[in-house]
Design a protein around this motif. Structure first.
Motif, PDB file in Angstrom:
ATOM      1  N   GLU A 144     -16.827   1.707  48.058  1.00  0.00           N
ATOM      2  CA  GLU A 144     -17.776   1.453  49.135  1.00  0.00           C
ATOM      3  C   GLU A 144     -17.227   1.952  50.468  1.00  0.00           C
ATOM      4  O   GLU A 144     -17.973   2.485  51.299  1.00  0.00           O
ATOM      5  CB  GLU A 144     -18.076  -0.049  49.223  1.00  0.00           C
ATOM      6  N   LEU A 145     -15.936   1.799  50.679  1.00  0.00           N
ATOM      7  CA  LEU A 145     -15.324   2.325  51.896  1.00  0.00           C
ATOM      8  C   LEU A 145     -15.428   3.848  51.932  1.00  0.00           C
ATOM      9  O   LEU A 145     -15.694   4.435  52.993  1.00  0.00           O
ATOM     10  CB  LEU A 145     -13.855   1.894  51.979  1.00  0.00           C
ATOM     11  N   VAL A 146     -15.229   4.485  50.786  1.00  0.00           N
ATOM     12  CA  VAL A 146     -15.382   5.937  50.722  1.00  0.00           C
ATOM     13  C   VAL A 146     -16.809   6.323  51.077  1.00  0.00           C
ATOM     14  O   VAL A 146     -17.058   7.263  51.854  1.00  0.00           O
ATOM     15  CB  VAL A 146     -14.997   6.448  49.315  1.00  0.00           C
ATOM     16  N   ARG A 147     -17.787   5.596  50.521  1.00  0.00           N
ATOM     17  CA  ARG A 147     -19.203   5.878  50.812  1.00  0.00           C
ATOM     18  C   ARG A 147     -19.498   5.741  52.302  1.00  0.00           C
ATOM     19  O   ARG A 147     -20.292   6.524  52.860  1.00  0.00           O
ATOM     20  CB  ARG A 147     -20.081   4.915  50.004  1.00  0.00           C
ATOM     21  N   LEU A 148     -18.865   4.793  52.961  1.00  0.00           N
ATOM     22  CA  LEU A 148     -19.115   4.547  54.375  1.00  0.00           C
ATOM     23  C   LEU A 148     -18.299   5.454  55.294  1.00  0.00           C
ATOM     24  O   LEU A 148     -18.372   5.329  56.512  1.00  0.00           O
ATOM     25  CB  LEU A 148     -18.818   3.081  54.704  1.00  0.00           C
ATOM     26  N   GLY A 149     -17.525   6.362  54.701  1.00  0.00           N
ATOM     27  CA  GLY A 149     -16.788   7.325  55.510  1.00  0.00           C
ATOM     28  C   GLY A 149     -15.539   6.774  56.159  1.00  0.00           C
ATOM     29  O   GLY A 149     -15.083   7.297  57.186  1.00  0.00           O
ATOM     30  N   VAL A 150     -14.942   5.728  55.587  1.00  0.00           N
ATOM     31  CA  VAL A 150     -13.702   5.172  56.124  1.00  0.00           C
ATOM     32  C   VAL A 150     -12.575   6.185  55.933  1.00  0.00           C
ATOM     33  O   VAL A 150     -12.467   6.829  54.894  1.00  0.00           O
ATOM     34  CB  VAL A 150     -13.370   3.833  55.426  1.00  0.00           C
ATOM     35  N   GLU A 151     -11.714   6.318  56.954  1.00  0.00           N
ATOM     36  CA  GLU A 151     -10.637   7.304  56.917  1.00  0.00           C
ATOM     37  C   GLU A 151      -9.471   6.867  56.040  1.00  0.00           C
ATOM     38  O   GLU A 151      -8.937   7.652  55.259  1.00  0.00           O
ATOM     39  CB  GLU A 151     -10.117   7.579  58.329  1.00  0.00           C
ATOM     40  N   PHE A 152      -9.021   5.629  56.219  1.00  0.00           N
ATOM     41  CA  PHE A 152      -7.941   5.115  55.379  1.00  0.00           C
ATOM     42  C   PHE A 152      -7.938   3.590  55.422  1.00  0.00           C
ATOM     43  O   PHE A 152      -8.614   2.969  56.259  1.00  0.00           O
ATOM     44  CB  PHE A 152      -6.569   5.693  55.750  1.00  0.00           C
ATOM     45  N   LEU A 153      -7.174   3.011  54.504  1.00  0.00           N
ATOM     46  CA  LEU A 153      -7.131   1.563  54.313  1.00  0.00           C
ATOM     47  C   LEU A 153      -5.700   1.079  54.469  1.00  0.00           C
ATOM     48  O   LEU A 153      -4.794   1.560  53.794  1.00  0.00           O
ATOM     49  CB  LEU A 153      -7.658   1.221  52.912  1.00  0.00           C
ATOM     50  N   GLU A 154      -5.520   0.104  55.363  1.00  0.00           N
ATOM     51  CA  GLU A 154      -4.196  -0.489  55.571  1.00  0.00           C
ATOM     52  C   GLU A 154      -4.028  -1.756  54.743  1.00  0.00           C
ATOM     53  O   GLU A 154      -4.935  -2.605  54.703  1.00  0.00           O
ATOM     54  CB  GLU A 154      -4.020  -0.896  57.038  1.00  0.00           C
ATOM     55  N   GLN A 155      -2.894  -1.886  54.115  1.00  0.00           N
ATOM     56  CA  GLN A 155      -2.405  -3.098  53.478  1.00  0.00           C
ATOM     57  C   GLN A 155      -3.502  -3.898  52.761  1.00  0.00           C
ATOM     58  O   GLN A 155      -3.764  -5.053  53.093  1.00  0.00           O
ATOM     59  CB  GLN A 155      -1.726  -3.974  54.526  1.00  0.00           C
ATOM     60  N   PRO A 156      -4.133  -3.314  51.741  1.00  0.00           N
ATOM     61  CA  PRO A 156      -5.178  -4.068  51.039  1.00  0.00           C
ATOM     62  C   PRO A 156      -4.653  -5.284  50.295  1.00  0.00           C
ATOM     63  O   PRO A 156      -5.352  -6.298  50.204  1.00  0.00           O
ATOM     64  CB  PRO A 156      -5.757  -3.036  50.067  1.00  0.00           C
ATOM     65  N   LEU A 157      -3.437  -5.196  49.761  1.00  0.00           N
ATOM     66  CA  LEU A 157      -2.865  -6.262  48.948  1.00  0.00           C
ATOM     67  C   LEU A 157      -1.641  -6.854  49.637  1.00  0.00           C
ATOM     68  O   LEU A 157      -1.034  -6.216  50.501  1.00  0.00           O
ATOM     69  CB  LEU A 157      -2.450  -5.718  47.573  1.00  0.00           C
ATOM     70  N   PRO A 158      -1.228  -8.066  49.259  1.00  0.00           N
ATOM     71  CA  PRO A 158      -0.028  -8.656  49.859  1.00  0.00           C
ATOM     72  C   PRO A 158       1.208  -7.802  49.591  1.00  0.00           C
ATOM     73  O   PRO A 158       1.275  -7.077  48.590  1.00  0.00           O
ATOM     74  CB  PRO A 158       0.089 -10.016  49.161  1.00  0.00           C
ATOM     75  N   PRO A 159       2.213  -7.882  50.462  1.00  0.00           N
ATOM     76  CA  PRO A 159       3.442  -7.116  50.250  1.00  0.00           C
ATOM     77  C   PRO A 159       4.096  -7.374  48.896  1.00  0.00           C
ATOM     78  O   PRO A 159       4.711  -6.472  48.317  1.00  0.00           O
ATOM     79  CB  PRO A 159       4.339  -7.568  51.404  1.00  0.00           C
ATOM     80  N   ALA A 160       3.965  -8.597  48.389  1.00  0.00           N
ATOM     81  CA  ALA A 160       4.593  -8.921  47.104  1.00  0.00           C
ATOM     82  C   ALA A 160       3.938  -8.208  45.930  1.00  0.00           C
ATOM     83  O   ALA A 160       4.513  -8.161  44.839  1.00  0.00           O
ATOM     84  CB  ALA A 160       4.560 -10.432  46.879  1.00  0.00           C
ATOM     85  N   ALA A 161       2.747  -7.639  46.145  1.00  0.00           N
ATOM     86  CA  ALA A 161       2.003  -6.987  45.060  1.00  0.00           C
ATOM     87  C   ALA A 161       2.218  -5.482  45.055  1.00  0.00           C
ATOM     88  O   ALA A 161       1.310  -4.720  44.698  1.00  0.00           O
ATOM     89  CB  ALA A 161       0.521  -7.315  45.185  1.00  0.00           C
ATOM     90  N   ARG A 162       3.421  -5.034  45.403  1.00  0.00           N
ATOM     91  CA  ARG A 162       3.661  -3.594  45.546  1.00  0.00           C
ATOM     92  C   ARG A 162       3.285  -2.801  44.291  1.00  0.00           C
ATOM     93  O   ARG A 162       2.673  -1.739  44.381  1.00  0.00           O
ATOM     94  CB  ARG A 162       5.121  -3.340  45.904  1.00  0.00           C
ATOM     95  N   GLU A 163       3.629  -3.299  43.119  1.00  0.00           N
ATOM     96  CA  GLU A 163       3.357  -2.557  41.889  1.00  0.00           C
ATOM     97  C   GLU A 163       1.865  -2.341  41.692  1.00  0.00           C
ATOM     98  O   GLU A 163       1.447  -1.338  41.104  1.00  0.00           O
ATOM     99  CB  GLU A 163       3.940  -3.300  40.680  1.00  0.00           C
ATOM    100  N   ASP A 164       1.041  -3.260  42.203  1.00  0.00           N
ATOM    101  CA  ASP A 164      -0.409  -3.137  42.037  1.00  0.00           C
ATOM    102  C   ASP A 164      -1.004  -2.026  42.889  1.00  0.00           C
ATOM    103  O   ASP A 164      -2.144  -1.609  42.655  1.00  0.00           O
ATOM    104  CB  ASP A 164      -1.094  -4.462  42.370  1.00  0.00           C
ATOM    105  N   TYR A 165      -0.252  -1.559  43.891  1.00  0.00           N
ATOM    106  CA  TYR A 165      -0.755  -0.463  44.711  1.00  0.00           C
ATOM    107  C   TYR A 165      -0.914   0.824  43.901  1.00  0.00           C
ATOM    108  O   TYR A 165      -1.736   1.675  44.239  1.00  0.00           O
ATOM    109  CB  TYR A 165       0.172  -0.228  45.905  1.00  0.00           C
ATOM    110  N   ALA A 166      -0.136   0.963  42.846  1.00  0.00           N
ATOM    111  CA  ALA A 166      -0.229   2.168  42.023  1.00  0.00           C
ATOM    112  C   ALA A 166      -1.629   2.342  41.460  1.00  0.00           C
ATOM    113  O   ALA A 166      -2.117   3.474  41.294  1.00  0.00           O
ATOM    114  CB  ALA A 166       0.799   2.108  40.898  1.00  0.00           C
ATOM    115  N   GLY A 167      -2.317   1.238  41.159  1.00  0.00           N
ATOM    116  CA  GLY A 167      -3.660   1.318  40.607  1.00  0.00           C
ATOM    117  C   GLY A 167      -4.738   1.623  41.615  1.00  0.00           C
ATOM    118  O   GLY A 167      -5.898   1.831  41.241  1.00  0.00           O
ATOM    119  N   LEU A 168      -4.393   1.654  42.903  1.00  0.00           N
ATOM    120  CA  LEU A 168      -5.389   1.935  43.945  1.00  0.00           C
ATOM    121  C   LEU A 168      -5.374   3.391  44.386  1.00  0.00           C
ATOM    122  O   LEU A 168      -6.336   3.856  45.006  1.00  0.00           O
ATOM    123  CB  LEU A 168      -5.141   1.035  45.162  1.00  0.00           C
ATOM    124  N   ARG A 169      -4.287   4.078  44.102  1.00  0.00           N
ATOM    125  CA  ARG A 169      -4.214   5.488  44.492  1.00  0.00           C
ATOM    126  C   ARG A 169      -5.079   6.311  43.541  1.00  0.00           C
ATOM    127  O   ARG A 169      -5.241   5.987  42.374  1.00  0.00           O
ATOM    128  CB  ARG A 169      -2.775   5.974  44.471  1.00  0.00           C
TER     129      ARG A 169
END
Length: 331
Positions: free
Chosen positions: A188-213
């Motif tokens: 939805e952010l892509v559809r709305l033309g958002v440039e980038f997203l900061e810190q979607p998940l807590p710092p402790a969830a670093r491994e989960d960031y791999a699934g967002l790229r």
């Protein structure tokens, strides 16, 4: 050298609600070191407190009492450990003195071109969709950073985009989403033309960031990026990082982080806390090294006692006076 300080309450122009809570005021500690100025932002979710800042300042005052006359000699005496925001404040003051002694603004001594500083975003805190849309219209700023972090986020983003179809929009969740929520909202952010997203998940969830790229939106890390080790650990999981003086401990550590991020193929945003023109002006001297800037702290408060850093819309007008180039008025 003589170090003195005093707490100062920053009065916010609007309630500042993010995923960590709502603020109506923030506390800063303003310092003076033989005429050099510095500011420590007290941000609880970064582990800072007035007691921790003052404890560090007492140690620094003792360490610098008989400091040598050179910048490098003085920097070498700064205590290790403790409050990073307090260290940043003392380091600001030391660089301020250095620039004043040489009669030049820091950006010139750093070999940087102020015309290369990217325009700053303007932050809109979490609120009702209509209120966020109104603030977006009233600001007339070309780059907006929207705070998000609860169930009404999509409605807020839709409202702001409808109100400002021309704006460049960035989104900051401050770690307030779950992985499932992030995967749901990123398209939805892509559809709305958002440039980038900061810190979607807590710092402790670093491994989960791999699934967002790979979902079509660059991801930036903010809260966990404090040291070079943090940067190296996070580099495989994100597309960019947010560097702030209060997190890293000052100008020199922040510049090291910015240059290392570049070598790791990451984009860099120079950011700030809710701070006055003193701390934000210090960060602005490094802005020419960044891809993006979020240096709007003074625009969010009503009682900034400092001048020297200017704004022409989103364009940063870097200080031209020697040192930090910041002048204090009556507190």
């Amino acid at each position: 050298m003589r170090l003195s300080w005093r707490p100062y309450t920053l009065e916010l122009s609007h309630p500042f609600r993010i995923a960590h809570g709502t603020s109506h005021t923030r506390t800063a500690v303003l310092i003076e070191l033989d005429g050099g100025l510095g500011e420590a932002a007290i941000v609880e979710y970064h582990g800072e407190s007035l007691a921790a800042v003052e404890e560090y300042l007492k140690r620094a005052a003792e360490a610098l009492a008989d400091a040598p006359p050179t910048l490098q000699g003085r920097l070498a005496l700064l205590p290790a450990g403790g409050s990073r925001a307090a260290r940043a404040a003392v380091e600001m003051a030391l660089f301020d003195l250095w620039g004043r002694e040489l009669g030049q603004p820091l950006w010139r001594l750093f070999g940087l071109d102020p015309k290369q500083a990217p325009p700053t975003s303007f932050t809109i805190a979490i609120g009702e969709p209509a209120d966020m849309a109104r603030l977006a219209r009233d600001s007339a700023m070309p780059i907006l950073k929207l705070k998000v972090g609860d169930a009404g986020d999509l409605e807020r983003l839709e409202a702001v985009r409808a109100a400002r179809p021309d704006a460049r929009i960035r989104v900051d969740a401050n770690g307030g989403w779950t992985p499932a929520r992030a995967r749901e909202l990123i398209p939805e952010l892509v559809r709305l033309g958002v440039e980038f997203l900061e810190q979607p998940l807590p710092p402790a969830a670093r491994e989960d960031y791999a699934g967002l790229r790979g979902l079509g939106l660059p991801i930036f890390a903010d809260e966990p990026i404090k040291t070079l080790a943090d940067l190296v650990a996070w580099a495989p999981y994100v597309d960019g990082v947010v560097v702030k003086l209060a997190k890293s401990g000052g100008l020199a550590p922040a510049r090291t982080l910015m240059e290392a991020a570049r070598s790791l193929g990451l984009e860099v945003m120079i950011g700030c806390m809710v701070e006055t023109r003193l701390a934000v002006g210090a960060a602005a001297h490094l802005a020419p090294l960044a891809d993006h800037a979020d240096l709007d702290g003074p625009l969010l408060i009503k009682n900034d006692p400092f001048t020297g850093l200017g704004y022409a819309g989103a364009r940063l007008l870097l200080p031209t006076n020697p040192g930090l180039g910041i002048v204090v008025g009556p507190l």
